[in-house]
Enzyme design. Structure first.
Site, PDB file in Angstrom:
ATOM      1  N   GLY A 246     113.089 -26.598 -32.503  1.00 55.03           N
ATOM      2  CA  GLY A 246     113.077 -27.380 -31.270  1.00 55.03           C
ATOM      3  C   GLY A 246     112.284 -28.665 -31.357  1.00 55.03           C
TER       4      GLY A 246
ATOM      5  N   LYS B  71     114.759 -31.837 -35.183  1.00 56.26           N
ATOM      6  CA  LYS B  71     115.194 -32.124 -36.562  1.00 56.26           C
ATOM      7  C   LYS B  71     116.703 -32.307 -36.655  1.00 56.26           C
ATOM      8  CE  LYS B  71     113.416 -28.291 -38.113  1.00 56.26           C
ATOM      9  NZ  LYS B  71     112.918 -27.763 -36.843  1.00 56.26           N
TER      10      LYS B  71
ATOM     11  N   SER C 200      93.631 -19.926 -45.015  1.00 53.01           N
ATOM     12  CA  SER C 200      92.869 -20.793 -44.109  1.00 53.01           C
ATOM     13  C   SER C 200      91.915 -20.052 -43.177  1.00 53.01           C
ATOM     14  CB  SER C 200      93.838 -21.653 -43.312  1.00 53.01           C
ATOM     15  OG  SER C 200      94.586 -20.823 -42.483  1.00 53.01           O
TER      16      SER C 200
ATOM     17  N   LYS D 258      98.059 -26.884 -36.162  1.00 59.22           N
ATOM     18  CA  LYS D 258      96.971 -25.998 -35.734  1.00 59.22           C
ATOM     19  C   LYS D 258      96.200 -26.613 -34.568  1.00 59.22           C
ATOM     20  CE  LYS D 258      96.113 -23.690 -40.117  1.00 59.22           C
ATOM     21  NZ  LYS D 258      95.282 -23.674 -41.299  1.00 59.22           N
TER      22      LYS D 258
HETATM   23  P1  ADP Z   1     115.443 -28.331 -34.353  1.00 59.61           P
HETATM   24  O1  ADP Z   1     116.590 -28.743 -35.150  1.00 59.61           O
HETATM   25  O2  ADP Z   1     114.155 -28.951 -34.802  1.00 59.61           O
HETATM   26  O3  ADP Z   1     115.293 -26.882 -34.136  1.00 59.61           O
HETATM   27  P2  ADP Z   1     116.877 -29.547 -32.217  1.00 59.61           P
HETATM   28  O4  ADP Z   1     117.217 -30.827 -32.893  1.00 59.61           O
HETATM   29  O5  ADP Z   1     117.906 -28.515 -32.102  1.00 59.61           O
HETATM   30  O6  ADP Z   1     115.604 -28.955 -32.901  1.00 59.61           O
HETATM   31  O7  ADP Z   1     116.295 -29.912 -30.812  1.00 59.61           O
HETATM   32  C1  ADP Z   1     116.351 -29.070 -29.688  1.00 59.61           C
HETATM   33  C2  ADP Z   1     116.568 -29.868 -28.451  1.00 59.61           C
HETATM   34  O8  ADP Z   1     115.434 -30.633 -28.156  1.00 59.61           O
HETATM   35  C3  ADP Z   1     117.704 -30.833 -28.545  1.00 59.61           C
HETATM   36  O9  ADP Z   1     118.446 -30.780 -27.368  1.00 59.61           O
HETATM   37  C4  ADP Z   1     117.043 -32.199 -28.674  1.00 59.61           C
HETATM   38  O10 ADP Z   1     117.814 -33.190 -28.083  1.00 59.61           O
HETATM   39  C5  ADP Z   1     115.748 -31.976 -27.927  1.00 59.61           C
HETATM   40  N1  ADP Z   1     114.687 -32.806 -28.478  1.00 59.61           N
HETATM   41  C6  ADP Z   1     113.856 -32.464 -29.479  1.00 59.61           C
HETATM   42  N2  ADP Z   1     113.001 -33.463 -29.759  1.00 59.61           N
HETATM   43  C7  ADP Z   1     113.289 -34.466 -28.912  1.00 59.61           C
HETATM   44  C8  ADP Z   1     112.745 -35.781 -28.683  1.00 59.61           C
HETATM   45  N3  ADP Z   1     111.740 -36.261 -29.423  1.00 59.61           N
HETATM   46  N4  ADP Z   1     113.317 -36.536 -27.740  1.00 59.61           N
HETATM   47  C9  ADP Z   1     114.337 -36.080 -27.025  1.00 59.61           C
HETATM   48  N5  ADP Z   1     114.888 -34.853 -27.150  1.00 59.61           N
HETATM   49  C10 ADP Z   1     114.371 -34.044 -28.094  1.00 59.61           C
END
Ligand code: ADP
Length: 767
Positions: free
Chosen positions: A347, A350, A664, A707
């Site tokens: 989340g 990435k 750690s 952390k």
């Molecule tokens: P990951 O691949 O890291 O698990 P995701 O790319 O699936 O995360 O992101 C999850 C959700 O959070 C998506 O809907 C994304 O648009 C939103 N999100 C995450 N970081 C941001 C950010 N910096 N700005 C806007 N939306 C974000």
């Protein structure tokens, strides 16, 4: 008597020779020649001009003859009679030759019947040979004129491949029988070689004819089929459709050859066969791939940055790196570059930033999930010999993208695992290797495909489980997670509008308070990323969509209270700082693939015999840390440690389901034991991270930003970190640094003093 020098001719008595009249005149010193004039033919040893000939230029045997005809077309006929010995040769100034000669008799050992027989056979062979040529008719006419074997040899003389000496040796031969044999041998040799060549030529001609015929028939069939198809478009078969598609696809030669092979099989098998489905699927796959190369486009950096900023809040470091990559691609006019690996908790954006990169580059986006892949064929495809064979995930992704240069996000590369079916990581290595990936061969396709224009981006939660060779190929970019303030911005500007839009709620129909969002962030989620936050926002919007649709004109306001009443879950309790301090309990900080966490190190003395009991799923490294901590504390507090002689020491780290490892926790373990033995409590709002050496030195750790973020979430006010980690503080959000007092230390005794366990006066502390 006319003396005529000859070279490279087969001469024999009683034969008919055809001679250039001009040559005869030259031999006569330019004077005229007449029919019935006597002629002596003498054989030159070398091929010389008329005026270069000397007395020594000739062999000693010649041939006499008579001119019988002076033909109108430059040829004269000489009938040869007998052989002569030349006793002297004189060349006059006008280059005419004077001879002294005597008749040389033959050994008459050839039966005239046999001679006739031989001649007959030879002429037959000659006719058979000539029949292979277009001029066979006129050749027959000349062959019929041949009156002796010698004449035949003379006639064929220009084509026979024997030397001047060999030719002369025939004239030299006294025995008529032997002379006939020599001539026959030469002639039959020639005719045999000729026949073999003829046969080879004619069989080749037949092959060519067959080929021309075939291709003409094919063209004809195609033409007729086309006409038929135009009359009945409903009857155009799969085979024809694929034929056209293959022709239009721009495939490389190998792929075209393989597809045509499969197409021919499909044609032969027919629609009803069991195999036709497999063949159809293959051709469908191959022809739906994009084989044409797209040109590299120049990307406007300003515009690209605008798009990246539009889609994602923050993530400056990541965006800067991406802009650099685009700049390099622009300069090198390339479509791909270094392979970026985004590492961070779930989340944290990435995957979604991968999509945003594709938008910034104006390219197609495709996501390939590698989570749980444990079979090489998942990456590289199954061989077509298997039932249910299919292409690997990479080529499947390429097909879905419909282009040859998509931005391909390879999700969860840390979740690959090897099995007895080969290692998917090594297959992936080939996909990502710019040296090899221009000829990546999927087993299902069985032909190479060029992946060199694909821009690969990988994501992972941790680099620990990624095989070293794979990791070396990639450039790691850390996604450290978001602070509550950043989360609020993300929620307000991205998550809420997106969620409302997906539920069909217009901006003027609903408003979510900052308070409400902050409450979700702090009370209902405890995560590094925003996945949980997004889920709760979606739930809220869905629930409130009922109210919105009941009163479409009104604006529904969402407050902290609404969140409490509508979200049917208890606010988070765990991971909050303990209310009251207890001796032997200390707050530590841990890194996990899903972000940072705080954890409590609990220690307890029980009745026993000095045993050390460790619980809470601690890995090997952490168990060792516990032993070091114990030794260290025993040496620091020898008196208090006396008690351990008749007690067991129990160390426990709660949240037992989460496996914990990594070095750690050393300082926290040492502090907890010191607190237990001295009975002095440590404020639970103070957390610490750092490994400890046997002499008490604090050594560096990883995952500091995560952390510290977890510490801030949990309400920690002060954190001790190893002094060597000071450089990592630049990656920590300003908001976190403001709220927590961060102290760098080099020895654990300093921490013990700071938390009030000892009174030592070391002063290495910097806060
Ligand atoms: P990951 O691949 O890291 O698990 P995701 O790319 O699936 O995360 O992101 C999850 C959700 O959070 C998506 O809907 C994304 O648009 C939103 N999100 C995450 N970081 C941001 C950010 N910096 N700005 C806007 N939306 C974000």
């Amino acid at each position: 008597m006319l003396v005529v020098p000859v070279y490279n001719m087969i001469l024999a008595p009683q034969s008919t020779l055809y001679f250039q009249t001009e040559l005869l005149r030259q031999s006569a010193g330019g004077k005229g020649i007449t029919v019935n004039e006597k002629v002596i033919l003498i054989v030159a040893k070398e091929n010389k001009q008329f005026n270069e000939l000397t007395e020594d230029s000739f062999y000693p045997i010649g041939l006499s003859g008579v001119i019988t005809d002076i033909g109108p077309q430059g040829y004269s006929v000489i009938k040869t009679v007998y052989r002569v010995n030349l006793s002297s040769i004189e060349i006059k100034p006008d280059h005419t030759i004077q001879l002294e000669l005597s008749r040389r008799s033959d050994i008459d050992d050839l039966d005239s019947e046999l001679e006739k027989e031989k001649l007959k056979n030879l002429l037959q062979e000659m006719k058979a040979y000539a029949s292979g040529f277009e001029w066979a008719g006129s050749a027959d006419y000349y062959i019929d004129q041949v009156d002796s074997i010698g004449t035949a040899a003379c006639m064929m003389s220009p084509w026979l491949k024997i030397s001047n000496e060999e030719r002369y040796s025939i004239l030299e031969e006294d025995s008529r029988a032997k002379r006939a044999e020599l001539i026959e041998k030469t002639m039959y040799d020639f005719l045999e070689v000729g026949r073999i060549t003829n046969e080879a030529v004619s069989s080749q001609q037949k092959e060519y004819q067959q080929m021309y015929r075939e291709s003409a028939i094919k063209r004809q069939i195609e033409h007729l089929q086309k006409e038929l198809d135009e009359m009945h478009p409903e009857n155009v078969t799969d085979v024809q459709k694929f034929e056209q598609k293959i022709a239009d696809s721009g495939m490389n030669d190998t792929a075209r050859a393989e597809s045509m092979k499969v197409l021919n099989r499909l044609r032969q098998e027919g629609k009803e066969s069991v195999e036709s489905g497999i063949l159809y699927d293959y051709l469908d796959f191959m022809t739906s791939l994009s084989w044409k190369k797209q040109d590299a486009e120049h990307i406007d950096l300003e515009e690209a940055r605008k798009i990246l900023d539009e889609d994602h809040f923050g993530l400056k470091k990541v965006k800067d790196r991406i802009i650099q990559q685009i700049a390099v691609m622009n300069l090198k006019k390339q479509q791909s570059g270094s392979i970026l690996l985004f590492v961070g908790a779930p989340g944290t954006g990435k995957t979604s930033i991968g999509k945003s990169i594709a938008r910034a580059l104006g390219r197609e986006y495709v996501r390939v999930s590698l989570g749980g892949v444990h079979d090489e064929s998942d990456i590289r495809g199954h061989r077509r010999t298997y039932i249910g064979a299919m292409p690997g995930r990479i080529m499947d992704g390429i097909q879905k993208s419909k282009v040859s240069n998509p931005v391909m996000v390879l999700d969860e590369v840390d979740k690959l695992s090897a099995s007895y079916n080969g290692s998917p990581a090594s297959a992936l290595l080939e996909v990502l290797d710019p040296e090899q990936n221009n000829t990546f061969t999927d087993h299902y396709m069985n032909v190479p495909y060029d992946l060199s224009d694909v821009l690969f981006i990988c994501t992972a939660n941790t680099t620990d489980t990624i095989p070293e060779p794979l990791l070396n190929r990639m450039e790691v970019i850390q996604f450290t997670g978001y602070t509550p303030l950043e989360k609020l911005q993300i929620a307000k500007n991205h998550l809420v509008p997106k969620s409302m839009e997906s539920m069909g709620i217009a901006p003027e129909q609903m408003e979510i308070d900052d308070d409400a969002l902050e409450s979700i962030i702090s009370d209902y989620t405890m995560e590094a990323g925003v996945r949980g936050l997004r889920k709760h926002i979606d739930t809220l919007c869905r629930i409130l969509a009922v109210k919105v649709s009941e009163n479409p004109g009104d604006k529904v306001k969402v407050t902290k209270e609404t969140v409490k009443s509508e979200l049917d879950i208890r606010p988070m309790q765990h991971n909050k700082v303990l209310d009251s301090p207890k001796a032997g309990v200390v707050t530590g900080l841990a890194w996990t693939p899903v972000g940072g966490e705080i954890l409590y190190i609990e220690t307890l003395l029980t009745e026993g015999k000095g045993n050390l009991v460790i619980t809470g799923q601690l890995g090997e490294v952490m168990q060792e840390s516990a032993k070091i901590a114990l030794s260290l504390v025993k040496s620091m507090f020898p008196e208090e440690a006396e008690i351990l002689k008749d007690r067991d020491l129990h160390i426990h780290v709660p949240a037992g389901a989460v496996p914990k490892d990594g070095p750690s926790a050393g300082v926290a373990l040492t502090t907890a034991l010191a607190s237990l033995l001295t009975g002095k409590t440590v404020d639970p709002h103070i957390a610490m991270t750092g490994e400890v050496a046997l002499r008490g030195a604090v050594t560096p750790i990883g995952g500091l930003p995560e952390k510290l973020m977890a510490a801030q979430r949990a309400g920690i006010t002060k954190v001790f970190i190893p002094a060597e980690n000071e450089a990592d503080l630049k990656d920590v959000a300003a908001e976190v640094k403001e709220k927590i007092s961060i102290c760098t230390v080099t020895s654990v005794s300093r921490i013990l003093k700071e938390v009030g366990i000892t009174n030592s006066n070391e002063s290495d502390l910097a806060c």
